[in-house]
Design a protein around this motif. Structure first.
Motif, PDB file in Angstrom:
ATOM      1  N   THR A  73       0.811  -1.221   0.000  1.00  0.00           N
ATOM      2  CA  THR A  73       0.000   0.000   0.000  1.00  0.00           C
ATOM      3  C   THR A  73       0.845   1.273   0.000  1.00  0.00           C
ATOM      4  O   THR A  73       0.300   2.368  -0.099  1.00  0.00           O
ATOM      5  N   PRO A  83       1.084   3.757  -4.759  1.00  0.00           N
ATOM      6  CA  PRO A  83      -0.100   3.475  -5.573  1.00  0.00           C
ATOM      7  C   PRO A  83       0.247   3.317  -7.053  1.00  0.00           C
ATOM      8  O   PRO A  83       1.277   3.800  -7.517  1.00  0.00           O
ATOM      9  N   TYR A  84      -0.620   2.622  -7.766  1.00  0.00           N
ATOM     10  CA  TYR A  84      -0.489   2.523  -9.218  1.00  0.00           C
ATOM     11  C   TYR A  84      -0.909   3.846  -9.851  1.00  0.00           C
ATOM     12  O   TYR A  84      -1.797   4.536  -9.348  1.00  0.00           O
TER      13      TYR A  84
END
Length: 107
Positions: free
Chosen positions: A10, A13-14
Motif C-alpha cells: 500500500t 499506488p499505481y
C-alpha cells in the motif's frame, strides 16, 4: 528506534502509464537501498547492471525479469536474487508492485 510495521503493497499506488517508487532506507534508518515500486502494465525499467546483488520480492501482480539469454516471472510471495554484475531489464506485463533490496558485496 522502535519497531516499525509497514504494509508494503500500500506504500506506492499505481498510476496509469507510469512507474512510481518510494525509497524506505532513510525512513527505516538503514544503509542498504530498499525501494518499493508500482509499475503500470506495459512499463519497463531499461537494462541495468548493478554493482550490488539485488533481491526482488513481488508484492502484487507479476514482475518479469529479462536477462540476456532468458526471462523469469516473479509472482507474489516469491523472491528473485540477481547477482551483482548481471544485466537485467524489469517489465510489467500486468500491473505489478515489488520491493527491491540491494545487498552489500561480501569480502
Amino acid at each position: 528506534m522502535s519497531e516499525t510495521k509497514l504494509e508494503l503493497a500500500t506504500l506506492v499506488p499505481y498510476h496509469d502509464h507510469q512507474i512510481a517508487s518510494r525509497s524506505l532506507s532513510r525512513r527505516l534508518g538503514i544503509t542498504l537501498p530498499l525501494t518499493v515500486y508500482a509499475m503500470a502494465a506495459g512499463e519497463t525499467i531499461s537494462t541495468e547492471t548493478a554493482s550490488r546483488t539485488r533481491l526482488f520480492q513481488c508484492l502484487d501482480g507479476a514482475l518479469t525479469v529479462i536477462f540476456t539469454d532468458h526471462r523469469t516471472v516473479v509472482e507474489p510471495g516469491a523472491m528473485l536474487v540477481v547477482p551483482a554484475g548481471t544485466a537485467h531489464t524489469l517489465s510489467a506485463e500486468q500491473p505489478c508492485k515489488f520491493m527491491q533490496i540491494e545487498s552489500e558485496v561480501r569480502k
